[in-house]
Design a protein around this motif. Structure first.
Motif, PDB file in Angstrom:
ATOM      1  N   LEU A  76     -19.098  31.274  20.145  1.00 46.61           N
ATOM      2  CA  LEU A  76     -18.398  30.593  21.239  1.00 46.61           C
ATOM      3  C   LEU A  76     -16.986  31.160  21.398  1.00 46.61           C
ATOM      4  N   GLU A  79     -16.960  34.709  22.997  1.00 49.40           N
ATOM      5  CA  GLU A  79     -17.210  34.590  24.434  1.00 49.40           C
ATOM      6  C   GLU A  79     -15.988  34.023  25.158  1.00 49.40           C
ATOM      7  N   ALA A  80     -15.353  33.034  24.550  1.00 47.62           N
ATOM      8  CA  ALA A  80     -14.172  32.405  25.159  1.00 47.62           C
ATOM      9  C   ALA A  80     -13.023  33.402  25.271  1.00 47.62           C
ATOM     10  N   TYR A  83     -13.828  35.815  28.094  1.00 41.64           N
ATOM     11  CA  TYR A  83     -13.745  35.154  29.392  1.00 41.64           C
ATOM     12  C   TYR A  83     -12.293  34.907  29.803  1.00 41.64           C
ATOM     13  N   VAL A 134     -10.844  22.484  21.946  1.00 42.59           N
ATOM     14  CA  VAL A 134     -11.558  22.933  23.151  1.00 42.59           C
ATOM     15  C   VAL A 134     -11.836  21.756  24.076  1.00 42.59           C
ATOM     16  N   HIS A 138      -9.894  21.672  27.573  1.00 42.90           N
ATOM     17  CA  HIS A 138     -10.762  21.923  28.721  1.00 42.90           C
ATOM     18  C   HIS A 138     -10.798  20.720  29.664  1.00 42.90           C
ATOM     19  N   HIS A 167     -16.935  27.276  34.252  1.00 44.74           N
ATOM     20  CA  HIS A 167     -16.893  27.763  32.863  1.00 44.74           C
ATOM     21  C   HIS A 167     -16.441  26.646  31.917  1.00 44.74           C
ATOM     22  N   SER A 170     -19.207  24.116  31.321  1.00 41.45           N
ATOM     23  CA  SER A 170     -20.304  24.617  30.480  1.00 41.45           C
ATOM     24  C   SER A 170     -19.875  24.716  29.023  1.00 41.45           C
ATOM     25  N   LYS A 171     -18.621  25.082  28.769  1.00 34.74           N
ATOM     26  CA  LYS A 171     -18.140  25.180  27.389  1.00 34.74           C
ATOM     27  C   LYS A 171     -17.975  23.801  26.761  1.00 34.74           C
ATOM     28  N   ILE A 175     -19.854  23.048  23.328  1.00 32.57           N
ATOM     29  CA  ILE A 175     -19.094  22.728  22.119  1.00 32.57           C
ATOM     30  C   ILE A 175     -19.439  21.343  21.584  1.00 32.57           C
TER      31      ILE A 175
END
Length: 186
Positions: A76, A79-80, A83, A134, A138, A167, A170-171, A175
């Motif tokens: 994760l 990818e974060a 991104y 996160v 987020h 995004h 979805s994260k 998470i």
């Protein structure tokens, strides 16, 4: 003659009162029209926030990619980091013609301290705190970008915000899944 003066003074006073009592609805409609034409590209505070929050996400994700105790967290995080680096580049392209917008180039203050605090964490405690980070950041970003979307007049900015919101959602979903659910899905 005296009557003429009284009439003149009275008419003058009525005229002044009419000017003083101008229609407040007209003033409000002018203010609304002015607010409506203001674009997000004229808001340097928003762009500073967007750049700072993405810089923080990159730093924290790079740290989590190294210190995460599970493969799920490390994946994760990688990818974060990718991104949010890409998102920062897009952000720079969106505001490059706006000379009044100066984007931060690094972390400062509380953000820098937060990253330093996370470097001291290990194992499951790191993973748990990273998940909490996160989720909280987020969710805060989603609220801020939701508000910004109402001010974004140009399509490029709207698309950038919509992609970022997608995004983030979805994260948040990813998470919040326990590692056991993720492992079973793989």
């Amino acid at each position: 003659m005296f009557l003429d003066k009284v009439i003149s003074v009275t008419l003058g006073a009525i005229f002044l009162l009419m000017l003083a009592c101008e229609d407040p609805a007209a003033e409000r409609s002018e203010a609304v029209a002015e607010t409506h034409t203001r674009t997000l590209l004229d808001d340097p505070v928003f762009w500073d926030y967007a750049a700072s929050s993405n810089l923080l996400q990159v730093q924290m994700a790079e740290l989590a990619a190294k210190q995460g105790s599970t493969e799920h967290i490390r994946n994760l995080a990688r990818e974060a980091a990718d991104y949010h680096k890409q998102t920062l580049q897009q952000l720079k392209a969106l505001v490059k013609k706006q000379e009044h917008i100066k984007l931060p180039i690094g972390l400062e203050g509380a953000d820098k301290t937060l990253v330093q605090d996370f470097t001291l964490l290990e194992g499951e405690e790191f993973d748990l705190r990273y998940r909490e980070f996160v989720l909280s950041t987020h969710n805060a970003q989603l609220n801020r970008y939701e508000e910004a979307l109402t001010k974004a007049d140009d399509q490029l900015t709207r698309d950038w915000i919509m992609d970022l919101r997608s995004h983030l959602r979805s994260k948040i979903n990813l998470i919040t899944q326990p590692d056991s659910v993720v492992m079973a899905a793989q």
